[in-house]
Structures are given as C-alpha cells and as structure tokens.
Design an enzyme around this catalytic site. Sequence first.
Site, PDB file in Angstrom:
ATOM      1  N   PHE A 182      25.797  19.355 -32.744  1.00  0.00           N
ATOM      2  CA  PHE A 182      24.804  18.743 -33.614  1.00  0.00           C
ATOM      3  C   PHE A 182      25.034  17.239 -33.729  1.00  0.00           C
ATOM      4  O   PHE A 182      26.165  16.756 -33.617  1.00  0.00           O
ATOM      5  CB  PHE A 182      24.877  19.354 -35.027  1.00  0.00           C
TER       6      PHE A 182
ATOM      7  N   ARG B  65       6.182  26.719 -35.281  1.00  0.00           N
ATOM      8  CA  ARG B  65       7.049  25.594 -34.920  1.00  0.00           C
ATOM      9  C   ARG B  65       6.259  24.400 -34.383  1.00  0.00           C
ATOM     10  O   ARG B  65       6.638  23.250 -34.590  1.00  0.00           O
ATOM     11  CB  ARG B  65       8.091  26.040 -33.873  1.00  0.00           C
TER      12      ARG B  65
ATOM     13  N   ALA C  57      14.982  18.276 -33.623  1.00  0.00           N
ATOM     14  CA  ALA C  57      14.627  19.655 -33.933  1.00  0.00           C
ATOM     15  C   ALA C  57      15.577  20.533 -33.132  1.00  0.00           C
ATOM     16  O   ALA C  57      15.605  20.476 -31.905  1.00  0.00           O
ATOM     17  CB  ALA C  57      13.172  19.928 -33.542  1.00  0.00           C
ATOM     18  N   SER C  58      16.372  21.321 -33.817  1.00  0.00           N
ATOM     19  CA  SER C  58      17.420  22.086 -33.148  1.00  0.00           C
ATOM     20  C   SER C  58      16.845  23.126 -32.194  1.00  0.00           C
ATOM     21  O   SER C  58      15.696  23.574 -32.340  1.00  0.00           O
ATOM     22  CB  SER C  58      18.308  22.781 -34.181  1.00  0.00           C
ATOM     23  N   GLN C  59      17.646  23.525 -31.234  1.00  0.00           N
ATOM     24  CA  GLN C  59      17.278  24.568 -30.287  1.00  0.00           C
ATOM     25  C   GLN C  59      17.026  25.866 -31.060  1.00  0.00           C
ATOM     26  O   GLN C  59      17.848  26.272 -31.893  1.00  0.00           O
ATOM     27  CB  GLN C  59      18.415  24.749 -29.286  1.00  0.00           C
TER      28      GLN C  59
END
Length: 407
Positions: free
Chosen positions: A211, A34, A65-67
């Site tokens: 989101f 990541r 960038a999503s959790q």
Amino acid sequence: MDVVRVRNRMVDALREAGRVRSAAVEEAFRSVPRHLFLPGLAVSDAYADEAVAVQFSDGVATSSASQPSMMAIMLEQLDLKPGHRVLEIGAGTGYNAALMARIVGPAGAVTAVDIDEELVDRAAGHLESAGVDGVELVVADGAEGYPSGAPYDRIVLTVGSDDVLPAWVAQLAPGGRLLLPLAVRGSQLSVALDLGVDGVLRCDSVRSCAFIRLRGTAASAETSRIVDGLGVALQTPDDAPEPDLAAAARALADPGEQRTAPVRLGAVDVWDGFGLWLALTEPGVCRLLAVRPDTPLADHLLPLGATAGTVALSAGGGLAAVVPVESRGCGAADVAVREFGRDARALADRLLAALDAWAAAGRPGASDWRLTVVPVGVDAPALPAPQVIVKRHCRVLAEPPRPQQRG
C-alpha cells in the site's frame, strides 16, 4: 455494455480465487458500483483486478483505488458485522467505505478520515453518485484517528504504517479489531489485531500486501537508498541503521563465488516467503531493487513484475545475495547464492543455511506467521522464541511458523 454483468464477472473471479469467502462481502461487491468511484475510466478497466492510481505528487502516486482482490482479502480479515461502528484511515475514492457501509447496514456507521481535502471532496461526490448513505467523511490526520466517533468496533487502514499508533488502540472498543498494512522488516503485511483486556493486540490473520504509505505526522522515512553507478537501490528494514552505501557499491562491483541452492524462488518470495523469513530470522537483511533496466547487476536480480530485485545479507564490506542461476523469465527460478566483496563467505553460508531452513519448514509465507503487538507501557506476553521488532509506540513479537510434521 452490461455493467452488472461485468461487475458480477469480477466478483465470480474473486470467489473462485478464494478472495471473497463470506456472503456479506460477496453481496457488497455485487451491489456497490465500482465504476462510479472511478469516473473517466472504461467500465471494463474499472472492474479489472488492478489497482488504479488516482492522485500523484511529483510523479509519485499518493492515493489509489486498491486492487479488488486485496480489498476482498482485507474485508474478510476485518470480519464486519451489521451494526458495527468502523473508522477507516485513508478515504481513497470512497469505494471501500461504501463496501463497508453495505455490510454494517443502517444500524452501523462508517467514518473515513483522510489528510487530503481534495480526496475527501472527490470521495463525497462518488458516494453521492452511487447513492451510498451511512458514511461520514472527515478531513484530518489519520495518525490521530477520529476521537469524536470513538469507540469503534473496527479500525482499518488503507495506507501503510510503520507503527501501531496510540490513538488507534485508544479508540478501539474492548475486543475490537485493528487491521492495517504494517511495515515489518522491509515487508508490508496486512495484520488483523484483536485488542485484549490486557491491552495486548493479538493476531487473527496475516496477509502480504503493498500500500501507499501514510502521510502526515506519522509519515515514515524512505527505506531505499540509491547505490551510485549501479542502477539499484538498497532497501533496509525500517528499524535498521543507515546503510553504508559506499561499502555496498564496492562490494557489488566485486562479484565472487556462486553456490547453487536446492530451492526455487519466485517474485513473491522476495517480499513474502523467503524474504520475510530471512528478515525475521537474520540480522543484516536487505533487498536490492532495480531503479533502471540497464543496471550492471541485471543478471543477478530476480524478475518482480515490471522491474527486478533480490534479497541479500550484508555486513562490513561484504554482501551475499540470492541470484538466478540461468533464466530471468517469469515464474519460479533455480537460484544460487553469490558472494560480493571481501569477507562475504560467512554471509553466503548464513544465506544458504537460511534457504535450507525455510525449505525444511515448508516454505512458509506471510500467512504462516503470527504477530503480537504490545503497546509501550504494556507487559509483553510469553511467547515461544519470538522475534522482537521495536518500534516507537510498540513492540511487535513475531512467532515463527511451526516446523512441518514429516511422516
């Protein structure tokens, strides 16, 4: 710093929390670095369970960038298999596409579409630096999908949508799955929908989520309106008429009777648990959200992380809101229902009755509801007492949770 050890620690935590459940999703998270998709960020921060905004416009985040925990939840919902063809709407950093490419393997294919050329270019660089193959990046409006690569076994949105668009349904293979963060009466729900032979999309699972919203031709209108002079915004459901902000301001400036409710609520209940229940069972639901810390309504709002808010019912010149009884500290709190403005008594009665009904049903949350999406032109199936949410391109039928069995 040992990057692999830090990454494995993140994955271990996701497994312990039940976010990662399958071997395929676990292997993808352990394999894809990541930190290479978040250059410039410290390694420890890159592997923290936090969303990271990566692009802004006028001070508002337009991509993130999503959790990792939310990504894991959605990958488990997606149920990818080797050989699957996948379309992703919203390329982001490219990390999610890399995870999916790892799961579907060389026999599968991942296409990621984004309206923003700069984001696509950066995602391409990240994928190259991570040595990821099997991902095609396309600059296009995600509202139209990507017909050149159809049909897809899976279509996933990593941006919020107000609707289920015809292109996405048309580009699904028979029996394929569409996963998207769908706006449902002011809440956003990650809904996994399987396409039936009758053209109806039936729910496999529902999870609460948050989101950044879709841009382009299918961008949604803002559903929050600032109430003058009170430091709060009034958020109404996406299918509700325009609120009377002047009437709301007058009501909120006139607090009345407060009645204690026999339940406790936490931050998640404003959006998920009770807030979702109320939105799907009562007309006139709204949320009050603080837009500045010194709002005169501070004592009437529940803590929501760095800000505050609550859920309410409004009609005519009255409003009834769930308010904390005493402390506004973190965690669940004792609550009451407070009347605001004239003619709020009936609203407060309804709100108290809804709290009782929700508690009696076992305090259901997003995962307890079942949603069926019926595209325009398709006959709706018979469901027991569904709530119907009418959108431009579909109807969403919300089946309430079954009452808890009591011994």
